[in-house]
Scaffold this active site. Structure first.
Site: not given
Ligand code: BV8
Length: 233
Positions: A201, A109, A177
């Site tokens: 996690n 990313h 997540s």
């Molecule tokens: C794309 C950069 C395709 C920005 C980010 C199906 C297939 C393909 C795509 C999609 C699909 N469905 C929907 C989509 C579109 C979309 C998507 O997934 N939307 C979601 C919301 C439904 N995906 C996209 O747009 C991606 N691109 O698919 O392109 C394409 C095809 C053709 C042509 C063009 C394109 C691009 C996605 C990238 C977006 N950018 N980040 C930034 O960082 O500011 S995403 C952003 O969320 C971060 O990068 C991060 O990585 C990501 C996920 O978050 P997590 O890392 O999981 O963090 P989160 O807070 O959610 O969770 C933390 C976890 O840690 C929790 O579970 C918690 O319990 C745990 N935790 C907390 N503390 C601890 C811990 N675990 C252990 N120890 C601890 N101490």
């Protein structure tokens, strides 16, 4: 776990949480303060480049105040000492894996410390503070942007990443997540390749049911313990 096993690891915001970098989806997380559409999409950047650039300037500045935690360091130890190949793919845009000693990290990313030219695709080390319209050092167009993959944009190196997943003996997801694709689909890809899958996690992720093994607890504790087991130390 055989000593020659290829280990592929996907990390998310949770691995950096104990370093003090807020995650995305916790109540007080990054997305609680900002609408995704406003700060992590190309449309948001086109609509208000100042808001988006400053969102990333603030996160880049925070890097100076945080340090790698035992989970980052344990993965670096694994990469250095495990006989088989260790591949770390991160969704995170921070530099804590590198500062924790990892030699090779796949930032699918993008990275806070990198800048991208929207006109010629040139990349360079991002200045601490970026401004909309900064000139590209290569083509000189006023087209600099954060080198971040926003929603709707293609993550980097997908072909290489799927090749690693297809050859994995072990796949581990740490601190993610399972909400964002295509990263959330990596576990299914690894299972198709016959890999043993482990989720690290605090709780089950959205794709937790797809993992054969779960190690629940803070990554700063569960990941070093896992690496000690693998290295037999
Ligand atoms: C794309 C950069 C395709 C920005 C980010 C199906 C297939 C393909 C795509 C999609 C699909 N469905 C929907 C989509 C579109 C979309 C998507 O997934 N939307 C979601 C919301 C439904 N995906 C996209 O747009 C991606 N691109 O698919 O392109 C394409 C095809 C053709 C042509 C063009 C394109 C691009 C996605 C990238 C977006 N950018 N980040 C930034 O960082 O500011 S995403 C952003 O969320 C971060 O990068 C991060 O990585 C990501 C996920 O978050 P997590 O890392 O999981 O963090 P989160 O807070 O959610 O969770 C933390 C976890 O840690 C929790 O579970 C918690 O319990 C745990 N935790 C907390 N503390 C601890 C811990 N675990 C252990 N120890 C601890 N101490």
């Amino acid at each position: 776990m055989a000593s020659s096993d290829k280990i592929v690891i996907l990390t998310g915001a949770g691995i950096s949480a104990e370093s003090g970098i807020e995650t995305f989806r916790a109540e007080d997380g990054l997305w609680a303060q900002h609408r995704v559409e406003d700060v992590a999409t190309p449309e948001g950047f086109a609509r208000d480049p100042e808001l988006v650039v400053n969102f990333y300037n603030a996160r880049r500045a925070q890097l100076a105040d945080v340090v790698p935690n035992p989970a980052h360091k344990a993965l670096a130890r694994l990469e250095a000492a495990h006989q088989g190949e260790v591949v770390v793919i991160t969704q995170n845009v921070d530099d804590l894996h590198e500062r924790g000693g990892m030699k090779k990290v796949w930032h699918m990313h993008g990275e806070l410390n990198s800048a991208l030219c929207a006109a010629c695709d040139h990349r360079w080390a991002a200045p601490l503070v970026m401004a909309p319209g900064d000139a590209c050092p290569s083509c000189h167009a006023p087209a600099a942007r954060p080198d971040i993959v926003w929603f709707g944009e293609m993550p980097y190196d997908m072909d290489a990443l799927f090749a690693h997943l297809g050859a994995a003996d072990v796949f581990a997801a740490i601190g993610t997540s399972g909400n964002v694709y295509p990263a959330a689909g990596f576990v299914a890809e690894a299972r198709r390749a016959g890999a043993h899958t482990i989720e690290f996690n605090l709780e089950r992720s959205a794709v937790g049911s797809q993992f054969q093994e779960h190690r629940t607890g803070p990554a700063g504790q569960t990941v070093p313990a896992w690496v000690d087991e693998i290295l037999g130390s």
